[in-house]
Design a protein around this motif. Structure first.
Motif, short mmCIF file in Angstrom:
data_model
loop_
_atom_site.label_atom_id
_atom_site.label_comp_id
_atom_site.label_asym_id
_atom_site.label_seq_id
_atom_site.Cartn_x
_atom_site.Cartn_y
_atom_site.Cartn_z
N PHE A 75 5.85 -6.16 5.19
CA PHE A 75 7.26 -6.39 4.86
C PHE A 75 7.41 -6.54 3.34
CE2 PHE A 75 8.49 -8.56 9.20
CZ PHE A 75 8.49 -7.33 9.81
N ILE A 78 7.34 -3.24 1.76
CA ILE A 78 8.61 -2.53 1.98
C ILE A 78 9.65 -3.05 0.99
CG2 ILE A 78 10.54 -2.29 3.63
CD1 ILE A 78 8.29 -2.33 5.87
N LEU A 79 9.74 -4.37 0.85
CA LEU A 79 10.71 -4.95 -0.09
C LEU A 79 10.42 -4.51 -1.53
CD1 LEU A 79 10.94 -8.51 1.47
CD2 LEU A 79 12.90 -7.04 1.00
N GLN A 82 11.92 -1.18 -1.85
CA GLN A 82 13.39 -1.27 -1.76
C GLN A 82 14.00 -1.78 -3.06
OE1 GLN A 82 13.82 -3.85 1.80
NE2 GLN A 82 15.12 -2.22 2.59
N ILE A 103 8.11 3.60 2.13
CA ILE A 103 8.58 2.61 3.11
C ILE A 103 8.26 3.10 4.52
CG2 ILE A 103 10.65 1.50 4.07
CD1 ILE A 103 11.80 1.56 1.20
N GLN A 143 11.66 -12.32 5.47
CA GLN A 143 11.51 -10.99 4.85
C GLN A 143 12.15 -9.90 5.71
OE1 GLN A 143 8.11 -10.39 1.93
NE2 GLN A 143 7.06 -10.88 3.81
N TYR A 144 12.06 -10.07 7.03
CA TYR A 144 12.68 -9.10 7.94
C TYR A 144 14.19 -9.03 7.66
CZ TYR A 144 13.57 -6.71 12.43
OH TYR A 144 13.93 -5.81 13.41
N ILE A 147 14.89 -7.33 4.18
CA ILE A 147 14.81 -5.86 4.24
C ILE A 147 16.18 -5.31 4.65
CG2 ILE A 147 13.83 -3.93 5.56
CD1 ILE A 147 11.17 -5.54 5.63
N TYR A 150 18.75 -5.62 1.72
CA TYR A 150 18.55 -4.64 0.65
C TYR A 150 18.95 -3.24 1.12
CZ TYR A 150 16.18 -7.76 -2.57
OH TYR A 150 15.91 -8.76 -3.45
N ALA A 248 12.99 1.27 11.23
CA ALA A 248 13.32 -0.16 11.11
C ALA A 248 14.14 -0.65 12.29
CB ALA A 248 14.08 -0.40 9.81
#
Ligand code: HEM
Length: 319
Positions: A75, A78-79, A82, A103, A143-144, A147, A150, A248
Motif C-alpha cells: 500500500f 502504491i501511495l 500516487q 501501481i 493506507q487503504y 489510496i 488520492y 483496487a
C-alpha cells in the motif's frame, strides 16, 4: 585511477561543502572513519524481523500478521506512486502511464498472493487466534483509505445508496460523513457502529480530512480530466487507469472476500470471528460500487460493476 579525474571530483566536493560551515577536509575525515555500510543496517533488517509479535501461541497467527504487514508495505508503494502523479505539473502522458503501470504491478502481486491467506492457514487455528485480536481488523487500514482519497474526489466515495445526492459542491466534511466505509464494521443485529469503526474514526478522521482537503482538486481522477483531449484519448493511459480501478475496487476486494468466506462462514451461515459484523452485506464490490474514474465506463459497465472477476480489459502484456 586517473589523478585528473580525482582532482576534479575534489574540487566539485569543495564547491559542494563551501557554504556548509565545515570544510571539505573535515568531511573527508568523516569518510575515513565511517564504518562500511552493510545490507542489514541499510534496510534495517533486524527491526523489520522483530515486529512480528503474535498475541497467541497458534503458529499460523504469524502468517496472518506478516501478510498484513507485507500488504501495508505494498500500500505504501502504491501511495508513493500516487503522490507523484498528484504532484506532477508536466502533464506528461508517459509519466502518468508509467506510474499507473507501477501501481498495477503492485496490485497484481497483492491479488495473486492472497492465497497465502485463503489457503495458507488452518481454519481451526484462525478461528481461535482471531478472537484474541478483536476488535482489530484490516478494516482499520488507514493506507487503504488514503489510496482512495488520492485516487478520486470524495463525492465518488460516498455510499452508493446516497451518491446521487452529493457532488463536489458539498464540503469535504459533509462528504466524509457519508463515505461508504462508515456503513461497514457495524453490528449485524443492532446496526450500531462497532468499536472497530469507532476507534478508526477517532484515530484517523483528522488525518483523512486533511489529506482530502489537500487533494481536493488534484486527485488522480482530476489529473486525468485536466489533460489535453489528445492525451485523455491515449489508449494505453485509459487502459492503465481502468486496470487500476478494477484492481483496487473489484479484483483485490474479491480475493479478500474469498478469505472472509473461507474463514468466517460455515455451511453458508456466518460465524462470529469478526465479533458479528455486517461484512456479508458490506464487502461485495457490486454493493460498494466504488469507482475511481467513472467517466471511463459506459452506464451498463457501471451498473454491472463488481459482479464478476474482471480481466478482459487488461492488455495481457501489461498484467
Ligand atoms: C483471513 C484473512 C482475512 C479475513 C477473514 C478478513 C476479514 C475481513 C472482514 C470480515 C472485513 C469487514 C470488516 C469487519 O467486519 O471487520 C474486512 C475488512 C477489511 N480487511 Fe480483511 N480479512 C482478512 C485479511 C486481510 C488482509 C491480509 C488485509 C490487508 C491489509 C485486509 C484488509 C482489509 C481491509 C482494507 C478491509 C476494509 C475493506 C472495505 O472497507 O471495503 N484483510 N476483512
Amino acid at each position: 585511477m586517473n589523478k585528473e579525474h580525482i582532482d576534479s571530483q575534489i574540487s566539485k566536493l569543495e564547491e559542494k561543502y563551501k557554504d556548509s560551515g565545515q570544510d571539505l577536509s573535515s568531511y573527508l575525515d568523516g569518510l575515513l572513519y565511517q564504518r562500511y555500510l552493510t545490507y542489514w543496517d541499510y534496510i534495517h533488517l533486524d527491526t523489520l524481523l522483530s515486529i512480528q509479535v503474535p498475541r497467541t501461541h497458534f503458529p499460523d497467527e504469524e502468517i496472518f500478521i506478516m501478510y498484513h504487514q507485507i500488504t501495508e508495505l505494498y500500500f505504501k508503494l502504491i501511495l508513493h506512486e500516487q503522490k507523484q502523479i498528484v504532484d506532477d505539473k508536466t502533464q506528461d502522458v508517459d509519466f502518468f502511464i508509467e506510474k499507473a503501470d507501477r501501481i498495477n504491478s503492485y496490485y497484481k502481486v497483492l491479488i495473486s498472493s492472497f492465497s497465502v491467506m485463503i489457503k495458507g492457514m488452518q481454519r481451526e487455528q484462525f478461528m481461535q487466534y482471531r478472537m484474541a485480536l478483536l476488535p482489530a481488523s484490516g478494516f482499520q487500514s488507514a493506507q487503504y483509505r488514503m489510496i482512495e482519497l488520492y485516487a478520486t474526489p470524495m463525492e465518488n466515495l460516498v455510499h452508493f445508496s446516497e451518491r446521487d445526492n452529493f457532488s463536489s459542491k458539498n464540503s469535504i466534511e459533509e462528504l466524509y460523513e457519508h463515505i461508504y466505509w462508515k456503513k461497514g464494521a457495524t453490528d449485524v443485529v443492532t446496526g450500531e457502529k462497532t468499536l472497530t469503526l469507532k476507534q478508526f474514526e477517532y484515530r484517523y478522521t483528522p488525518r483523512l480530512i486533511r489529506i482530502a482537503n489537500e487533494v481536493k482538486n488534484s486527485t488522480i481522477c482530476h489529473k486525468y480530466q485536466e489533460l489535453p483531449q489528445k492525451s485523455k484519448d491515449n489508449k494505453t493511459l485509459v487502459e492503465a487507469l481502468k486496470a487500476l480501478d478494477v484492481n483496487a475496487n473489484i479484483n483485490w476486494p474479491l480475493m479478500h472476500m474469498g478469505s472472509a468466506y473461507r474463514y468466517l462462514t460455515k455451511d453458508n451461515a456466518q460465524i462470529d470471528a469478526t465479533g458479528g459484523t455486517n461484512w456479508k452485506e458490506y464487502l461485495p464490490p457490486s454493493f460498494q460500487k466504488v469507482v475511481f474514474f467513472p467517466e471511463l465506463y459506459t452506464k451498463q459497465e457501471l451498473n454491472n460493476w463488481g459482479k464478476q472477476w474482471v480481466d478482459h480489459i487488461f492488455n495481457p502484456e501489461k498484467v
